[in-house]
Design a protein around this motif. Structure first.
Motif, PDB file in Angstrom:
ATOM      1  N   PRO A 137       0.837  -1.204   0.000  1.00 51.50           N
ATOM      2  CA  PRO A 137       0.000   0.000   0.000  1.00 51.50           C
ATOM      3  C   PRO A 137       0.870   1.253   0.000  1.00 51.50           C
ATOM      4  CG  PRO A 137      -0.765  -1.581   1.634  1.00 51.50           C
ATOM      5  CD  PRO A 137       0.563  -2.079   1.155  1.00 51.50           C
ATOM      6  N   VAL A 138       0.327   2.340  -0.535  1.00 50.01           N
ATOM      7  CA  VAL A 138       1.062   3.604  -0.567  1.00 50.01           C
ATOM      8  C   VAL A 138       0.293   4.655   0.219  1.00 50.01           C
ATOM      9  CG1 VAL A 138       2.192   3.135  -2.757  1.00 50.01           C
ATOM     10  CG2 VAL A 138      -0.024   4.286  -2.757  1.00 50.01           C
ATOM     11  N   SER A 139       1.039   5.614   0.776  1.00 46.52           N
ATOM     12  CA  SER A 139       0.448   6.744   1.486  1.00 46.52           C
ATOM     13  C   SER A 139       0.944   8.014   0.807  1.00 46.52           C
ATOM     14  CB  SER A 139       0.862   6.721   2.961  1.00 46.52           C
ATOM     15  OG  SER A 139       0.251   7.792   3.674  1.00 46.52           O
ATOM     16  N   LEU A 140       0.023   8.771   0.232  1.00 45.32           N
ATOM     17  CA  LEU A 140       0.364   9.930  -0.589  1.00 45.32           C
ATOM     18  C   LEU A 140      -0.138  11.213   0.058  1.00 45.32           C
ATOM     19  CD1 LEU A 140      -0.798   8.392  -3.996  1.00 45.32           C
ATOM     20  CD2 LEU A 140       1.470   8.236  -2.947  1.00 45.32           C
ATOM     21  N   ASN A 141       0.756  12.177   0.221  1.00 42.78           N
ATOM     22  CA  ASN A 141       0.396  13.464   0.829  1.00 42.78           C
ATOM     23  C   ASN A 141       0.265  14.536  -0.249  1.00 42.78           C
ATOM     24  OD1 ASN A 141       0.439  12.518   3.536  1.00 42.78           O
ATOM     25  ND2 ASN A 141       2.670  12.679   3.551  1.00 42.78           N
ATOM     26  N   PHE A 142      -0.809  15.309  -0.177  1.00 43.45           N
ATOM     27  CA  PHE A 142      -1.061  16.375  -1.143  1.00 43.45           C
ATOM     28  C   PHE A 142      -1.268  17.701  -0.412  1.00 43.45           C
ATOM     29  CE2 PHE A 142      -2.556  12.439  -3.066  1.00 43.45           C
ATOM     30  CZ  PHE A 142      -1.973  12.482  -4.324  1.00 43.45           C
ATOM     31  N   ASN A 143      -0.562  18.719  -0.869  1.00 49.11           N
ATOM     32  CA  ASN A 143      -0.702  20.067  -0.320  1.00 49.11           C
ATOM     33  C   ASN A 143      -1.712  20.826  -1.169  1.00 49.11           C
ATOM     34  OD1 ASN A 143      -0.352  22.773   0.454  1.00 49.11           O
ATOM     35  ND2 ASN A 143       1.778  22.410   1.039  1.00 49.11           N
ATOM     36  N   ILE A 144      -2.847  21.180  -0.585  1.00 46.89           N
ATOM     37  CA  ILE A 144      -3.910  21.868  -1.322  1.00 46.89           C
ATOM     38  C   ILE A 144      -3.481  23.303  -1.631  1.00 46.89           C
ATOM     39  CG2 ILE A 144      -6.322  22.613  -1.279  1.00 46.89           C
ATOM     40  CD1 ILE A 144      -5.905  19.570  -1.505  1.00 46.89           C
ATOM     41  N   LYS A 160      -9.328  23.742   2.084  1.00 46.63           N
ATOM     42  CA  LYS A 160      -8.726  25.068   2.186  1.00 46.63           C
ATOM     43  C   LYS A 160      -7.280  25.041   1.710  1.00 46.63           C
ATOM     44  CE  LYS A 160     -12.276  27.052   4.250  1.00 46.63           C
ATOM     45  NZ  LYS A 160     -13.039  28.147   3.589  1.00 46.63           N
ATOM     46  N   LYS A 161      -6.825  26.162   1.188  1.00 54.45           N
ATOM     47  CA  LYS A 161      -5.434  26.298   0.782  1.00 54.45           C
ATOM     48  C   LYS A 161      -4.515  26.027   1.968  1.00 54.45           C
ATOM     49  CE  LYS A 161      -2.129  29.577  -1.178  1.00 54.45           C
ATOM     50  NZ  LYS A 161      -1.921  30.948  -1.716  1.00 54.45           N
ATOM     51  N   GLY A 162      -3.477  25.227   1.760  1.00 57.05           N
ATOM     52  CA  GLY A 162      -2.542  24.883   2.823  1.00 57.05           C
ATOM     53  C   GLY A 162      -2.887  23.611   3.553  1.00 57.05           C
ATOM     54  N   GLU A 163      -4.073  23.083   3.337  1.00 56.10           N
ATOM     55  CA  GLU A 163      -4.479  21.829   3.983  1.00 56.10           C
ATOM     56  C   GLU A 163      -3.680  20.672   3.391  1.00 56.10           C
ATOM     57  OE1 GLU A 163      -8.743  19.626   4.981  1.00 56.10           O
ATOM     58  OE2 GLU A 163      -8.687  21.647   4.117  1.00 56.10           O
ATOM     59  N   ILE A 164      -3.317  19.704   4.226  1.00 52.76           N
ATOM     60  CA  ILE A 164      -2.590  18.520   3.774  1.00 52.76           C
ATOM     61  C   ILE A 164      -3.549  17.340   3.741  1.00 52.76           C
ATOM     62  CG2 ILE A 164      -0.631  16.985   4.156  1.00 52.76           C
ATOM     63  CD1 ILE A 164       0.163  19.858   3.576  1.00 52.76           C
ATOM     64  N   MET A 165      -3.738  16.788   2.535  1.00 55.34           N
ATOM     65  CA  MET A 165      -4.596  15.623   2.369  1.00 55.34           C
ATOM     66  C   MET A 165      -3.716  14.386   2.230  1.00 55.34           C
ATOM     67  SD  MET A 165      -7.418  17.339   2.292  1.00 55.34           S
ATOM     68  CE  MET A 165      -8.538  15.992   1.996  1.00 55.34           C
ATOM     69  N   THR A 166      -4.071  13.327   2.937  1.00 54.88           N
ATOM     70  CA  THR A 166      -3.339  12.066   2.843  1.00 54.88           C
ATOM     71  C   THR A 166      -4.254  10.994   2.269  1.00 54.88           C
ATOM     72  OG1 THR A 166      -1.928  12.613   4.729  1.00 54.88           O
ATOM     73  CG2 THR A 166      -2.071  10.298   4.108  1.00 54.88           C
TER      74      THR A 166
END
Length: 365
Positions: free
Chosen positions: A263-270, A316-322
């Protein structure tokens, strides 16, 4: 005067063992201007094998017109097919890659095709070109057929999510059965497959704006219980809401394909305040010659799938989605499981623990 037409794509997600007994369904409302009565959007199949039956002459024509895609295969075939016995999985009605192999000097080509109309068309094409002694069409799925030993496999059964059409299992099967034996010295499959690998990249996305719908009035509707729709000419700059795409999967064909990758865990910066619709994907296909083609390219014949959340989500801008993703490719229909959570970290100030959690699966059938 044009008439205003509203199209609804309603999605309800399947229940999984880690999800509530009921999950919210929502409707994607697409409003478009049209002078004519809108035709119903074509509906995708839910099974990888059933995809084969949906390919039409027009489908093959679009792929054949994808110059970058065709040239990448042709260049690799010219280098690697000479003097080889070649297996072409998914030969198609035009037998395009099989003919390329013969013209590159292949001794023999076995072209596998499960779509009956395409198989008949391929036989007619081969007969017309006087290549019956060089190209033999085998009707059925490669996993079900007895196939002579070959030196090289050529295939383009790569989906808009790379593993979607079952390519990993198909290549695993022919390697496992020894139809394509490994290299004697290295025991790997380097230069035994064209292409060498294919990858899928994803990023969070919002709904395309009005300008997109003015020029792209249709989307491809999903099968029942599939949380996915497909876009042509997706507006990447306007609708992708993170700094970068992340690698979801990489399928290598120069080694035995891994049917159950970690499995992979991917972080995205909004990057902007938005309504998160889901995750848009694109694929890349790479040959041993170093040529890479991508469904993100403007003229690609691959559409780009949007994996939908159970309901749109304000971010929101700056939120980190995983996004945590698990992919299983050991069955006919690959299984995809995703879990999404947020740090809710906005403008450098931590808002604490995860504020939500969503899980959905694209079903096997």
């Amino acid at each position: 005067m044009s008439s205003r037409v509203t199209s609804h794509v309603c999605l309800s997600l399947p229940v999984t063992e880690n999800s509530p007994a009921t999950k919210p369904a929502w409707c994607l409302e697409v409003i478009m201007e049209s002078d004519k009565k809108k035709e119903a959007a074509p509906r995708m199949t839910a099974d990888a094998r059933d995809l084969c039956a949906q390919f039409t002459t027009a489908s093959y024509a679009r792929m054949k017109a994808d110059t970058a895609r065709v040239q990448a295969y042709e260049r690799a075939i010219k280098i690697h097919a000479k003097g080889k016995v070649v297996l072409d999985i998914g030969v198609g009605g035009d037998a395009l890659l099989a003919i390329m192999c013969v013209r590159a000097g292949a001794k023999k080509v076995y072209g596998v095709e499960v779509n009956r109309k395409s198989a008949v068309a391929a036989e007619a094409t081969v007969q017309k070109l006087g290549l019956k002694n060089k190209i033999e069409i085998l009707k059925g799925y490669s996993t079900d057929l007895k196939i002579p030993t070959c030196d090289l496999v050529v295939h383009e059964i790569i989906g808009n999510i790379a593993s979607r059409e079952g390519v990993a299992l198909a290549i695993y099967d022919i390697y496992k059965r020894g139809i394509i034996p490994p290299n004697a010295d290295t025991k790997d499959y380097n230069k035994r497959s064209i292409p060498q690998k294919s990858s899928t990249f994803i990023a969070p996305a919002c709904m395309p704006g009005d300008e997109y719908w003015e020029t792209h009035p249709r989307i491809l509707a999903p099968p029942e219980n599939w949380p996915m729709i497909k876009f042509e000419g997706f507006p990447w700059e306007d609708s992708v809401i993170s700094k970068e795409f992340k690698l979801l999967e990489e399928i290598r064909f120069d080694a035995m394909p891994n049917l159950k990758p970690d499995p992979v865990s991917l972080n995205f910066n909004i990057t902007k305040d938005s309504l998160l619709l889901g995750f848009i994907a694109y694929i890349t296909v790479t040959t041993h010659t170093g040529i890479m083609v991508s469904s993100k390219d403007a003229n690609s014949s691959w559409a780009n799938p949007l994996l939908l959340l159970p309901k749109p989500l304000e971010v929101k801008k700056g939120e980190i989605m995983t996004l945590e993703a698990k992919i299983e490719m050991d069955t006919v229909q690959p299984r995809y499981t995703f879990k999404l959570c947020s740090s809710a970290e906005v403008e450098g100030e931590s808002k604490g623990a995860s504020c939500f959690e969503l899980t959905f699966c694209i079903p096997r059938s």
